[in-house]
Scaffold this motif. Structure first.
Motif, mmCIF file in Angstrom:
data_model
loop_
_atom_site.group_PDB
_atom_site.id
_atom_site.type_symbol
_atom_site.label_atom_id
_atom_site.label_comp_id
_atom_site.label_asym_id
_atom_site.label_seq_id
_atom_site.Cartn_x
_atom_site.Cartn_y
_atom_site.Cartn_z
ATOM 1 N N LEU A 144 81.105 5.752 -4.071
ATOM 2 C CA LEU A 144 82.533 5.581 -4.388
ATOM 3 C C LEU A 144 83.298 5.155 -3.135
ATOM 4 O O LEU A 144 83.147 5.778 -2.079
ATOM 5 N N TYR A 145 84.140 4.133 -3.288
ATOM 6 C CA TYR A 145 84.748 3.544 -2.097
ATOM 7 C C TYR A 145 85.745 4.461 -1.403
ATOM 8 O O TYR A 145 85.936 4.356 -0.193
ATOM 9 N N ARG A 146 86.365 5.385 -2.121
ATOM 10 C CA ARG A 146 87.347 6.253 -1.448
ATOM 11 C C ARG A 146 86.673 7.484 -0.843
ATOM 12 O O ARG A 146 86.699 7.680 0.359
ATOM 13 N N SER A 147 86.036 8.285 -1.664
ATOM 14 C CA SER A 147 85.503 9.553 -1.143
ATOM 15 C C SER A 147 84.157 9.406 -0.456
ATOM 16 O O SER A 147 83.746 10.286 0.301
ATOM 17 N N GLY A 148 83.424 8.315 -0.748
ATOM 18 C CA GLY A 148 82.093 8.175 -0.152
ATOM 19 C C GLY A 148 81.022 8.957 -0.909
ATOM 20 O O GLY A 148 79.914 9.125 -0.412
#
Ligand SMILES: Cc1ncc(COP(=O)(O)O)c(C=O)c1O
Length: 423
Positions: free
Chosen positions: A185-189
């Motif tokens: 996921l690009y935000r949380s990693g």
């Protein structure tokens, strides 16, 4: 390359009684740093745009020279340049070369694949993605839902940062035809388990595709073995292929008999492409999903950047990446208690970057930039830091955390004016 080494890192806050030094195994000598042009300061944004390998610059100059001296005759060599990259790319993804091709962008490739593989029929009609997907993936899916008069359903997030496997399972009803998931996921990693989730989606009777933008070049993959139907990714992040580098797509070989729905002459079989007839004869495999003339100078940068991965053990790359993200999380836990670590602590559920939440994340990111420490901000409150295994060091992480602590203590970050698109 040397083996793992033990190194002591102090996690204490400056000016405070120091926490006991923590010993952990890490591969402190493991680096390909000398292969990159390093801008001044500390660069922790390789999950947005990877740094330039010297070999990328050289490859572009070489291809420019060919244009300069050969003009159109250069096409004798450039004609198959995209295909010539497939062995290196397929190694990064655990696929057969015929299952991948460098072309388009993530968005364009999603459209090319969805137009072909998404065939709603009977009750099995709808699309499923996560509520936390990168927007362009959702826009592409929305387009195809609108064209087929079906729905795009979203797997909700319980905490706004991560996706729970149980929620994916609950959303996987008998009316879902196709699921698109991010590898990371690009935000949380958060990293999702490709093999496991692909199998679950298939058991439920749907097709599954992956957006591997945040994992290619940062960890090994088993795309073919996982049985995933398709995948898309970009090369401008951990593959260091340059700004706007052409993207890539994977189509599992069991789908190679399909005719691409969106055809172009560059997807024609190479042997007959220049016969210029009205009949489209698809190239074999993923190459058939190319459409127009490839951007040779951009491909050249990617061609050069892939040299960095030659002979590289991807499991070692992942070990190094996890060691760096472990270090950063440990430093943040002790020295930056006001920042909440959003990235999963479980290594198996973590990608290549660490996300820290703070209400003033935008100003903190801008203040870091003004001190030549490049991280990035994602609305509303996320500071993303990507320690890239190929070129970042523990010392850079220690310095970044030290500067963040100083900014928080002094309040100086409040004066930092956000500048540019991605602060
Ligand atoms: C997960 C993910 N998907 C898609 C994109 C962008 O897609 P495109 O390459 O089509 O611009 C990004 C860009 O950062 C991304 O992080």
């Amino acid at each position: 390359m040397t083996g793992p080494e033990l190194r002591k890192i102090s996690l204490g806050r400056p000016g405070q009684a120091k926490a006991a030094p923590v010993e952990r195994a890490e591969m402190s000598q493991w680096s390909r740093r000398e292969l990159f042009a390093l801008p001044g300061g500390i660069y922790l944004d390789g999950n947005s745009l990877g740094l330039m390998p010297h070999s990328a610059r050289e490859a572009v100059l070489r291809r420019l020279g060919e244009w300069q001296t050969q003009g159109v005759s250069g096409w004798d060599d450039w004609f198959s340049l995209a295909e010539s990259l497939s062995p290196a790319i397929s190694r990064l993804l655990g696929a057969f070369p015929r299952e991948v091709i460098v072309t388009g962008s993530i968005t364009a490739n999603l459209h090319a694949l969805l137009s072909t593989i998404y065939r709603p029929s009977g009750v099995r009609r709808h699309l499923l993605a996560t509520a936390l997907d990168f927007p362009t993936d959702l826009y592409a899916l929305q387009s195809w839902a609108a064209l087929h008069d079906t729905e795009l359903r979203l797997i909700p997030s319980r905490d706004g940062q991560t996706i729970h496997e149980g929620d994916l399972l609950s959303a996987l009803g008998p009316d879902i035809a196709l699921v698109l998931l991010p590898t990371v996921l690009y935000r949380s990693g958060q990293r999702l388990d490709m093999a496991r989730l692909s199998a679950l989606v298939h058991e439920a009777g749907a097709l599954v595709g992956w957006d591997a933008a945040h994992s290619i070049g940062a960890m090994p993959h088993e795309l073919h073995e996982s049985g995933a139907d398709f995948a898309v990714w970009c090369h401008y992040k951990y593959v260091n292929g340059g700004p706007g580098a052409p993207g890539g797509l994977f189509l599992h070989e069991r789908h190679h008999a399909l005719m691409p729905a969106l055809r172009g002459w560059w997807g024609n079989d190479k042997a007959s492409q220049f016969e210029m007839t009205a009949r489209f004869r698809p190239a074999s495999g993923a190459a058939a999903y190319q459409q127009g003339t490839p951007p040779i100078l951009s491909l050249a940068a990617l061609e050069g950047s892939l040299e960095v991965f030659e002979g590289l053990d991807l499991a070692e790359l992942r070990t190094r990446s996890l060691s760096l993200t472990d270090t950063l999380i440990a430093l943040a836990d002790v020295q930056l208690p006001e920042l909440r670590v959003l990235t999963p602590r479980d290594q198996a559920r973590r990608g290549g970057h660490v996300s820290l939440a703070h209400p003033e994340a935008r100003a903190l990111s801008a203040a870091l930039r003004s001190r030549q420490i490049i991280a990035d901000f994602r609305a509303p409150d996320v500071l993303r830091l990507a320690p890239v295994a190929l070129y970042n060091t523990e010392a850079e992480l220690e310095e970044t955390v030290r500067v963040l602590r100083e900014l928080l203590d002094s309040g100086d970050y409040k004066e930092a004016a956000p500048g540019g698109l991605v602060t």
